[in-house]
Design an enzyme around this catalytic site. Sequence first.
Site, PDB file in Angstrom:
ATOM      1  N   HIS A 163      33.707  42.198  35.279  1.00 49.79           N
ATOM      2  CA  HIS A 163      33.338  40.765  34.383  1.00 49.79           C
ATOM      3  C   HIS A 163      32.361  40.908  33.516  1.00 49.79           C
ATOM      4  O   HIS A 163      32.149  40.390  33.830  1.00 49.79           O
ATOM      5  CB  HIS A 163      32.442  40.754  36.364  1.00 49.79           C
ATOM      6  CG  HIS A 163      33.779  39.315  36.529  1.00 49.79           C
ATOM      7  ND1 HIS A 163      34.611  39.699  37.734  1.00 49.79           N
ATOM      8  CD2 HIS A 163      33.174  38.232  37.236  1.00 49.79           C
ATOM      9  CE1 HIS A 163      35.642  38.956  38.415  1.00 49.79           C
ATOM     10  NE2 HIS A 163      34.772  37.650  38.450  1.00 49.79           N
ATOM     11  N   ASP A 165      43.161  40.634  39.316  1.00 53.54           N
ATOM     12  CA  ASP A 165      41.493  40.794  40.316  1.00 53.54           C
ATOM     13  C   ASP A 165      41.072  39.806  40.825  1.00 53.54           C
ATOM     14  O   ASP A 165      41.725  38.998  40.800  1.00 53.54           O
ATOM     15  CB  ASP A 165      40.463  40.109  38.382  1.00 53.54           C
ATOM     16  CG  ASP A 165      39.611  40.583  38.983  1.00 53.54           C
ATOM     17  OD1 ASP A 165      38.845  41.758  39.175  1.00 53.54           O
ATOM     18  OD2 ASP A 165      38.762  39.413  37.577  1.00 53.54           O
ATOM     19  N   SER A 166      39.749  39.508  41.390  1.00 49.49           N
ATOM     20  CA  SER A 166      39.079  38.820  42.352  1.00 49.49           C
ATOM     21  C   SER A 166      38.965  37.674  41.690  1.00 49.49           C
ATOM     22  O   SER A 166      38.960  36.666  42.028  1.00 49.49           O
ATOM     23  CB  SER A 166      38.717  39.693  43.194  1.00 49.49           C
ATOM     24  OG  SER A 166      36.789  39.756  41.754  1.00 49.49           O
ATOM     25  N   CYS A 188      32.658  46.925  36.188  1.00 44.96           N
ATOM     26  CA  CYS A 188      33.385  45.710  36.523  1.00 44.96           C
ATOM     27  C   CYS A 188      33.849  44.713  35.320  1.00 44.96           C
ATOM     28  O   CYS A 188      33.274  45.158  34.271  1.00 44.96           O
ATOM     29  CB  CYS A 188      32.291  44.803  37.987  1.00 44.96           C
ATOM     30  SG  CYS A 188      31.981  43.254  38.568  1.00 44.96           S
ATOM     31  N   CYS A 225      40.652  45.041  38.340  1.00 46.13           N
ATOM     32  CA  CYS A 225      39.077  45.145  38.915  1.00 46.13           C
ATOM     33  C   CYS A 225      39.209  46.636  39.309  1.00 46.13           C
ATOM     34  O   CYS A 225      39.303  46.628  39.979  1.00 46.13           O
ATOM     35  CB  CYS A 225      39.524  44.196  40.380  1.00 46.13           C
ATOM     36  SG  CYS A 225      38.672  44.136  41.400  1.00 46.13           S
ATOM     37  N   GLU A 255      30.450  34.045  36.462  1.00 49.64           N
ATOM     38  CA  GLU A 255      31.597  33.579  37.615  1.00 49.64           C
ATOM     39  C   GLU A 255      31.135  32.213  36.911  1.00 49.64           C
ATOM     40  O   GLU A 255      31.876  31.066  37.073  1.00 49.64           O
ATOM     41  CB  GLU A 255      32.246  33.059  38.500  1.00 49.64           C
ATOM     42  CG  GLU A 255      32.750  34.579  39.453  1.00 49.64           C
ATOM     43  CD  GLU A 255      34.715  34.842  39.498  1.00 49.64           C
ATOM     44  OE1 GLU A 255      35.111  33.724  39.531  1.00 49.64           O
ATOM     45  OE2 GLU A 255      35.182  34.996  39.341  1.00 49.64           O
TER      46      GLU A 255
HETATM   47  N1  DGL Z   1      35.293  42.425  38.470  1.00 47.49           N
HETATM   48  C1  DGL Z   1      36.457  43.281  39.522  1.00 47.49           C
HETATM   49  C2  DGL Z   1      35.858  44.739  39.692  1.00 47.49           C
HETATM   50  O1  DGL Z   1      36.077  44.931  38.618  1.00 47.49           O
HETATM   51  C3  DGL Z   1      35.040  42.469  41.035  1.00 47.49           C
HETATM   52  C4  DGL Z   1      34.138  41.948  41.394  1.00 47.49           C
HETATM   53  C5  DGL Z   1      34.179  41.318  42.534  1.00 47.49           C
HETATM   54  O2  DGL Z   1      34.452  40.538  42.967  1.00 47.49           O
HETATM   55  O3  DGL Z   1      32.704  41.266  42.963  1.00 47.49           O
HETATM   56  O4  DGL Z   1      35.193  45.152  40.346  1.00 47.49           O
END
Ligand code: DGL
Length: 277
Positions: A192, A16-17, A190, A79, A158
């Site tokens: 997150h 993931d990012s 997402c 991600c 984050e």
């Molecule tokens: N967690 C990631 C996603 O599912 C990326 C969030 C990001 O880095 O902008 O899109």
Amino acid sequence: MNGQEEWHNSPIGVFDSGVGGLTVAREIMRQLPNERIVYFGDTARVPYGNKSRETVMKYSRQIVNFLKTQEVKAIVVACNTASAYALDELEQEVDIPIIGVVRPGARAAIEATKNGRIGVIATEATISSGIYNRYIEENDNHVRIMGKACPLFVSLVEEGLWEDPVTDEIARRYLAELIDSDIDTLILGCTHYPLIRSTVGRIMGPKVTLVNPAYETARELKELLISKGLESEHRPGLGTELYRFFVSDAADKFQRFANSILTYGILSAKVIHIDEY
Ligand code: DGL
């Protein structure tokens, strides 16, 4: 490469990012307790959601190259943004099974909706790629989809502001138009976002089912491993690390974060120079 005997005991690569993919890793740990995991969080370059397709593609390729040095037997793109922008190409380029989180999430939402109205909240990149619409419409073209980009959510997560008046206020603004619509299902598009699920759930109200694609992704991974004869049959023996974590920056912060999400303590996260892959 290892012999076939060892190969199915090789780890799964998950990336993931940043920390968001840990919500997917956590579900893989729960549903596939015998599997080893190598996790990479691109903490130096997060967020991906406001970057171009080319950049996300380049980053994803580098991460896949790194994961291959770890002899992973399969890769989970944990991600949505990378799944939206890079998965199609990666599938062509990589000679091991690779899955993303969007298709499983779309499938789960179709199963969950009763009135055929589905909302998607995600990064700007994921929403503008139209990927959820594409996958949902491929399966059911009667469903109506409403997407809403929520770019600030990633930073709030984050920063650890999961239960905070600031998050509440921003979520109310982002979600206002979805509340006014008649959706009965909302995809947390997402990785997150499951970390602020309770805030989103409270604002959307009890009539809206929240879909976290992580559950369905782990299930799809399990089926895939079984179909390819790649599942680990037993937990690795003593002395073999079950889970390893790599990041591109700020390992301490990542480690604290991971420890608060995962149900067991992670030993350490190691910084690597991802640009070199
Ligand atoms: N967690 C990631 C996603 O599912 C990326 C969030 C990001 O880095 O902008 O899109």
